[in-house]
Design an enzyme around this catalytic site. Structure first.
Site, short mmCIF file in Angstrom:
data_model
loop_
_atom_site.label_atom_id
_atom_site.label_comp_id
_atom_site.label_asym_id
_atom_site.label_seq_id
_atom_site.Cartn_x
_atom_site.Cartn_y
_atom_site.Cartn_z
N LYS A 18 -24.40 -3.66 -61.99
CA LYS A 18 -25.19 -4.89 -61.82
C LYS A 18 -26.59 -4.78 -62.42
O LYS A 18 -27.13 -5.78 -62.92
CB LYS A 18 -25.26 -5.30 -60.35
CG LYS A 18 -23.89 -5.40 -59.66
CD LYS A 18 -22.91 -6.32 -60.37
CE LYS A 18 -21.48 -5.86 -60.17
NZ LYS A 18 -20.48 -6.52 -61.00
N GLU A 49 -33.29 -7.96 -53.90
CA GLU A 49 -33.41 -9.35 -54.35
C GLU A 49 -33.84 -10.22 -53.19
O GLU A 49 -33.52 -9.92 -52.03
CB GLU A 49 -32.04 -9.88 -54.82
CG GLU A 49 -31.71 -9.56 -56.24
CD GLU A 49 -30.35 -10.12 -56.66
OE1 GLU A 49 -29.68 -10.81 -55.85
OE2 GLU A 49 -29.96 -9.86 -57.80
N HIS A 104 -16.39 -12.40 -47.97
CA HIS A 104 -16.31 -12.27 -49.42
C HIS A 104 -14.90 -12.38 -49.96
O HIS A 104 -14.63 -12.01 -51.09
CB HIS A 104 -16.99 -10.99 -49.90
CG HIS A 104 -18.43 -10.96 -49.49
ND1 HIS A 104 -19.36 -11.83 -50.02
CD2 HIS A 104 -19.10 -10.25 -48.56
CE1 HIS A 104 -20.52 -11.63 -49.44
NE2 HIS A 104 -20.40 -10.67 -48.54
N ARG A 129 -12.45 -10.41 -65.98
CA ARG A 129 -10.99 -10.48 -65.83
C ARG A 129 -10.57 -11.93 -65.66
O ARG A 129 -11.42 -12.82 -65.51
CB ARG A 129 -10.59 -9.71 -64.57
CG ARG A 129 -11.25 -10.29 -63.34
CD ARG A 129 -10.70 -9.81 -62.01
NE ARG A 129 -11.19 -10.63 -60.92
CZ ARG A 129 -12.36 -10.48 -60.30
NH1 ARG A 129 -13.19 -9.54 -60.67
NH2 ARG A 129 -12.71 -11.30 -59.32
C1 MV4 Z 1 -26.49 -13.17 -53.10
C2 MV4 Z 1 -26.54 -14.19 -52.14
C3 MV4 Z 1 -27.77 -14.66 -51.77
N1 MV4 Z 1 -28.89 -14.16 -52.31
N2 MV4 Z 1 -27.63 -12.71 -53.64
C4 MV4 Z 1 -21.83 -12.34 -52.81
C5 MV4 Z 1 -20.87 -11.83 -53.80
C6 MV4 Z 1 -21.66 -11.25 -54.90
N3 MV4 Z 1 -21.23 -11.80 -56.14
C7 MV4 Z 1 -23.08 -11.62 -54.61
N4 MV4 Z 1 -23.06 -12.45 -53.45
C8 MV4 Z 1 -24.18 -13.08 -53.00
N5 MV4 Z 1 -25.34 -12.64 -53.51
C9 MV4 Z 1 -28.80 -13.21 -53.25
N6 MV4 Z 1 -29.93 -12.73 -53.79
C10 MV4 Z 1 -25.34 -14.67 -51.63
C11 MV4 Z 1 -24.15 -14.12 -52.04
C12 MV4 Z 1 -22.94 -14.67 -51.50
C13 MV4 Z 1 -22.64 -14.62 -50.12
C14 MV4 Z 1 -23.46 -14.00 -49.20
C15 MV4 Z 1 -23.15 -13.98 -47.84
C16 MV4 Z 1 -21.96 -14.58 -47.40
C17 MV4 Z 1 -21.11 -15.18 -48.31
C18 MV4 Z 1 -21.44 -15.21 -49.66
C19 MV4 Z 1 -20.59 -15.85 -50.54
C20 MV4 Z 1 -20.91 -15.91 -51.86
C21 MV4 Z 1 -22.09 -15.32 -52.33
#
Ligand code: MV4
Length: 498
Positions: free
Chosen positions: A117, A201, A236, A293
């Site tokens: 990342k 972040e 997730h 993917r």
């Molecule tokens: C985040 C976020 C909020 N703030 N980053 C989740 C999967 C991965 N791709 C990154 N994700 C997230 N990153 C910041 N800075 C929220 C998510 C997020 C998430 C977080 C808590 C519960 C469910 C979620 C679903 C999608 C994304």
């Protein structure tokens, strides 16, 4: 180079999905399978099959050596990895190439960059791509972590650089939690990924999860196929996905699509990929990560664009020039996907293994079912518990929703508990219907008691039988000619009356 024989290094619904497109292209299909999958539909569908080992993924679907040996044995000229398993393993992509076989996916280099990342953030920094405020490099020192968090403001997220898809994330609400959470995050990242690099972040508290489908060829052409809204997730794991998103307007859709193309460009991306964003309440969007993917939820994009993504992947791998132009890609209607898992939504979504005593998928206008099982089969315990994906398409969102409700009520699965009742609850929910939902939908609106009084299919069958016995004894014989089904309706009527 024209692909003549394709080996699919995956199982269940996605193996079938890929082989179906390959067959339409006149390509011979090869399934590799584990002992647990010997009698699965995807194995029967394939032109040729190779058993690659025991049921645990680590002894079969995750074995690079066995998959490549199988491909060499049958003289396959290409391998499609599907999703999960080896699909985002850069070493696998390298090994396939080294064996003289085409890998249906991006370069190992693109997989490597986007899998890390921090490397991904660095790669996209050469373009004007919005990122969530945070650190550009790994943070080791707790003092430094607190300084950064003080500047960007709490709550913050600690993320593992080698993580992704929500793995290795920790929310920190205030400065006094920082030391402890940093220690935990680093040690978790070390044990889970063998890489303790973490970064910080700003935590976007109530985002929508929006992702953009891209397709790039090996000649520098790249297009996007609009977005999917995958905000409804549980731990997730996505539960409902749709395309397009109900909240983007034309301008935002154009900007997010163009940003996704820049992300793809930043790592020289080719083949099918997905650029993930979060969108906050002000409709500001931020790049999160890129999935290198084909995704589980790709069908909703296929439904609204009419593009067969697997065929495009194969053509791109054959080094063909992308024939699709950005102007050709238009949104037709609306599509929704629900994932049907063998889990009990009334009992904390506990996996429910067993036999599909009855299995009747819905049919009719605007319905697609991508499944990997059939009636009488056992759901193996070794893998993800997804039974099927149910996808509907309608002229607009409301028709897609109504079709989904109809399709769920037609879907008949007994023998295992499924998430179908939960999906029915979700797509009927006011906040889903209005589109006003974010990643917290399930925790905000769902509790198991929402499903109380909804009789599950097994119970319905049993109670219908009891009702039928009772009914047949008490009614004159010529009146019960339609037998069980009329009795069943009576039973439902009785439930309504009581
Ligand atoms: C985040 C976020 C909020 N703030 N980053 C989740 C999967 C991965 N791709 C990154 N994700 C997230 N990153 C910041 N800075 C929220 C998510 C997020 C998430 C977080 C808590 C519960 C469910 C979620 C679903 C999608 C994304």
């Amino acid at each position: 180079m024209k692909i003549k024989k394709l080996l699919v290094a995956n199982r269940s619904e996605i193996a079938l999905r890929i082989m179906r497109s390959a067959r339409e292209m006149g390509i011979v299909t090869v399934a590799v399978f584990s002992e647990a999958d010997r009698n699965a539909p995807f194995v029967r569908f394939a032109d040729e099959t190779v058993c690659i080992g025991a049921s645990p993924p680590s002894e079969s679907y995750l074995r690079i050596d066995k998959v490549i040996d199988a491909a060499l044995l049958v003289k396959a000229d290409a391998i499609h990895p599907g999703y999960g398993f080896l699909s985002e393993n850069a070493d696998f992509a390298d090994a396939v190439k080294k064996a003289g076989i085409i890998f249906i996916g991006p370069s190992a280099e693109s997989i490597r960059i986007m899998g890390d990342k921090l490397a991904a953030k660095k790669a996209v920094s050469k373009y004007d791509i919005p990122l969530v405020p945070g650190t550009e490099k790994a943070v080791i020192d707790k003092e430094e972590a607190r300084k950064v968090a003080d500047i960007i403001g709490y709550p913050v997220l600690i993320k593992a650089s080698a993580g992704g898809g929500g793995k290795g994330m920790r929310v920190v609400q205030s400065a006094d939690e920082m030391n402890e959470q940093m220690e935990r995050a680093i040690s978790e990242a070390n044990s889970a990924f063998g890489d303790g690099s973490v970064f910080i972040e700003k935590y976007i508290t109530s985002p929508k999860h929006i992702e953009v489908q891209v397709l790039g060829d090996q000649h520098g052409n790249c297009i996007h196929l609009f977005e999917r809204d995958c905000s409804i997730q549980r731990r997730h794991q996505k539960v409902i996905e749709e395309a397009p998103s109900a909240v983007l307007d034309e301008d935002l859709r154009k900007r997010i699509g163009e940003t996704a193309l820049l992300v793809a460009k930043s790592c020289g991306y080719y083949n099918a990929g997905t650029v993930e964003f979060i969108v906050d309440e002000k409709l500001d969007f931020y790049f999160l990560e890129m999935n290198t993917r084909l995704q589980v939820e790709h069908p909703v994009t296929e439904m609204i664009t009419g593009v067969d993504l697997v065929k495009e992947q194969i053509k791109i791998a054959q080094e063909q020039v992308l024939q699709l132009k950005q102007e050709d890609i238009v949104i037709n209607g609306h599509s929704i996907e629900i994932r049907v898992y063998a889990e009990d939504p009334s009992n904390n979504f506990l996996p429910d293994v067993g036999r599909l005593n009855s299995y009747k998928p819905p049919l009719g206008p605007g319905i697609r079912v991508d499944d990997g099982f059939e009636e009488g089969m056992e759901i193996p315990i070794n893998y993800d518990s997804m039974i099927a994906k149910l996808i509907t398409h309608g002229r607009d969102r409301s028709e897609a929703i109504e079709r989904m409700k109809r399709a769920i009520s037609e879907y008949k699965i007994t023998g295992v508990k499924t998430t179908l009742p939960f999906a029915a609850f979700a797509v009927s929910h006011k906040e889903f219907v209005t589109g006003r939902f974010n990643t917290h939908f399930i925790e905000d609106y769902f509790s198991p008691s929402e499903l109380d009084g909804k009789i599950d299919q097994d119970e319905l069958v049993v109670s219908s039988l009891i009702a039928a016995l009772h009914y047949d004894k008490t009614m004159p014989p010529n009146n019960s000619s339609s037998g069980l089904s009329s009795s069943k309706n009576k039973w439902k009527q009785r439930l309504r009356d009581s």
